[in-house]
Design an enzyme around this catalytic site. Structure first.
Site, PDB file in Angstrom:
ATOM      1  N   ASP A  30     -38.743  36.593  42.890  1.00 48.28           N
ATOM      2  CA  ASP A  30     -38.065  35.378  43.337  1.00 48.28           C
ATOM      3  C   ASP A  30     -37.928  34.407  42.157  1.00 48.28           C
ATOM      4  OD1 ASP A  30     -37.624  33.968  46.387  1.00 48.28           O
ATOM      5  OD2 ASP A  30     -37.694  32.632  44.639  1.00 48.28           O
ATOM      6  N   ILE A  31     -36.786  33.766  42.051  1.00 45.79           N
ATOM      7  CA  ILE A  31     -36.521  32.855  40.930  1.00 45.79           C
ATOM      8  C   ILE A  31     -37.379  31.591  41.022  1.00 45.79           C
ATOM      9  CG2 ILE A  31     -34.640  31.449  41.906  1.00 45.79           C
ATOM     10  CD1 ILE A  31     -33.069  32.052  39.293  1.00 45.79           C
ATOM     11  N   ASN A  86     -36.794  35.122  56.703  1.00 46.89           N
ATOM     12  CA  ASN A  86     -36.178  33.943  57.294  1.00 46.89           C
ATOM     13  C   ASN A  86     -34.817  34.329  57.863  1.00 46.89           C
ATOM     14  OD1 ASN A  86     -38.287  32.139  56.506  1.00 46.89           O
ATOM     15  ND2 ASN A  86     -37.467  32.131  54.428  1.00 46.89           N
ATOM     16  N   GLN A  93     -32.938  30.264  56.683  1.00 48.09           N
ATOM     17  CA  GLN A  93     -32.441  31.246  55.721  1.00 48.09           C
ATOM     18  C   GLN A  93     -31.466  30.555  54.777  1.00 48.09           C
ATOM     19  OE1 GLN A  93     -30.607  34.617  57.627  1.00 48.09           O
ATOM     20  NE2 GLN A  93     -30.168  35.668  55.699  1.00 48.09           N
ATOM     21  N   HIS A  99     -33.300  39.787  53.333  1.00 48.27           N
ATOM     22  CA  HIS A  99     -34.313  40.026  52.309  1.00 48.27           C
ATOM     23  C   HIS A  99     -35.698  39.784  52.880  1.00 48.27           C
ATOM     24  CE1 HIS A  99     -32.888  35.848  52.066  1.00 48.27           C
ATOM     25  NE2 HIS A  99     -34.119  35.516  51.729  1.00 48.27           N
TER      26      HIS A  99
HETATM   27  P1  5GP Z   1     -34.422  32.398  52.046  1.00 45.76           P
HETATM   28  O1  5GP Z   1     -34.687  30.930  52.253  1.00 45.76           O
HETATM   29  O2  5GP Z   1     -32.976  32.739  52.228  1.00 45.76           O
HETATM   30  O3  5GP Z   1     -35.345  33.259  52.859  1.00 45.76           O
HETATM   31  O4  5GP Z   1     -34.863  32.698  50.555  1.00 45.76           O
HETATM   32  C1  5GP Z   1     -33.984  32.842  49.504  1.00 45.76           C
HETATM   33  C2  5GP Z   1     -34.844  33.046  48.270  1.00 45.76           C
HETATM   34  O5  5GP Z   1     -34.014  33.480  47.218  1.00 45.76           O
HETATM   35  C3  5GP Z   1     -35.538  31.766  47.791  1.00 45.76           C
HETATM   36  O6  5GP Z   1     -36.943  31.977  47.764  1.00 45.76           O
HETATM   37  C4  5GP Z   1     -34.959  31.542  46.399  1.00 45.76           C
HETATM   38  O7  5GP Z   1     -35.906  31.063  45.470  1.00 45.76           O
HETATM   39  C5  5GP Z   1     -34.462  32.916  46.026  1.00 45.76           C
HETATM   40  N1  5GP Z   1     -33.305  32.899  45.134  1.00 45.76           N
HETATM   41  C6  5GP Z   1     -32.189  32.130  45.267  1.00 45.76           C
HETATM   42  N2  5GP Z   1     -31.321  32.389  44.277  1.00 45.76           N
HETATM   43  C7  5GP Z   1     -31.908  33.346  43.499  1.00 45.76           C
HETATM   44  C8  5GP Z   1     -31.492  34.027  42.306  1.00 45.76           C
HETATM   45  O8  5GP Z   1     -30.408  33.806  41.755  1.00 45.76           O
HETATM   46  N3  5GP Z   1     -32.349  34.928  41.773  1.00 45.76           N
HETATM   47  C9  5GP Z   1     -33.572  35.207  42.349  1.00 45.76           C
HETATM   48  N4  5GP Z   1     -34.334  36.116  41.742  1.00 45.76           N
HETATM   49  N5  5GP Z   1     -33.985  34.583  43.479  1.00 45.76           N
HETATM   50  C10 5GP Z   1     -33.165  33.672  44.035  1.00 45.76           C
END
Ligand code: 5GP
Ligand code: ZN
Length: 115
Positions: A30-31, A86, A93, A99
């Site tokens: 995760d970034i 999420n 989400q 994911h």
């Molecule tokens: P969500 O809230 O959709 O469950 O989580 C999305 C996740 O993707 C977040 O934890 C966010 O830090 C991660 N994320 C968003 N953009 C990028 C990206 O460009 N690269 C990586 N490696 N992770 C990302």
């Protein structure tokens, strides 16, 4: 889904710190990690969210979960870890490509949810 962020990572158009790749599954850090170990495991095929899953996705999601478990061990989560998916607005989400978050490390994680 040409403009989907994670589809772009799958295609190599956006860099990611990959930790696993096969024909059907990709995993990358995760970034913005919120635990010492925080990586994402995704099906390479675009599935918008867990709410969009159907019977036809059973095989690939089985692979996603199996890869998640193996990588958690490889990343040092010997005493356990947390998986989070999420889903949608209520689930907060942010990226609409299904994911699995895997969170862990040596610290005990905070309680899952509080009111
Ligand atoms: P969500 O809230 O959709 O469950 O989580 C999305 C996740 O993707 C977040 O934890 C966010 O830090 C991660 N994320 C968003 N953009 C990028 C990206 O460009 N690269 C990586 N490696 N992770 C990302
Ligand atoms: Zn996608």
């Amino acid at each position: 889904m040409s403009d989907c962020l994670f589809c772009r990572i799958v295609r190599g158009e956006i860099p990611a710190r990959k930790i696993h790749e096969d024909d059907h599954v990709l995993a990358f850090h995760d970034i913005n990690p919120v635990a010492p170990v925080h990586f994402l495991v995704i099906p390479k095929m675009h599935i918008t969210s867990m709410a969009a899953l159907g019977e036809e996705h059973g095989e690939v999601m089985g692979k996603v979960m199996t890869v998640a478990a193996r990588l958690a061990a490889e990343q040092g989560c010997v005493d356990g870890f947390r998986t989070i998916i999420n889903t949608g607005r209520v689930g907060r989400q942010e990226v609409y490509h299904l994911h699995v978050h895997v969170l862990g490390g040596t610290e005990v994680l905070p309680a899952m949810l509080k009111r």
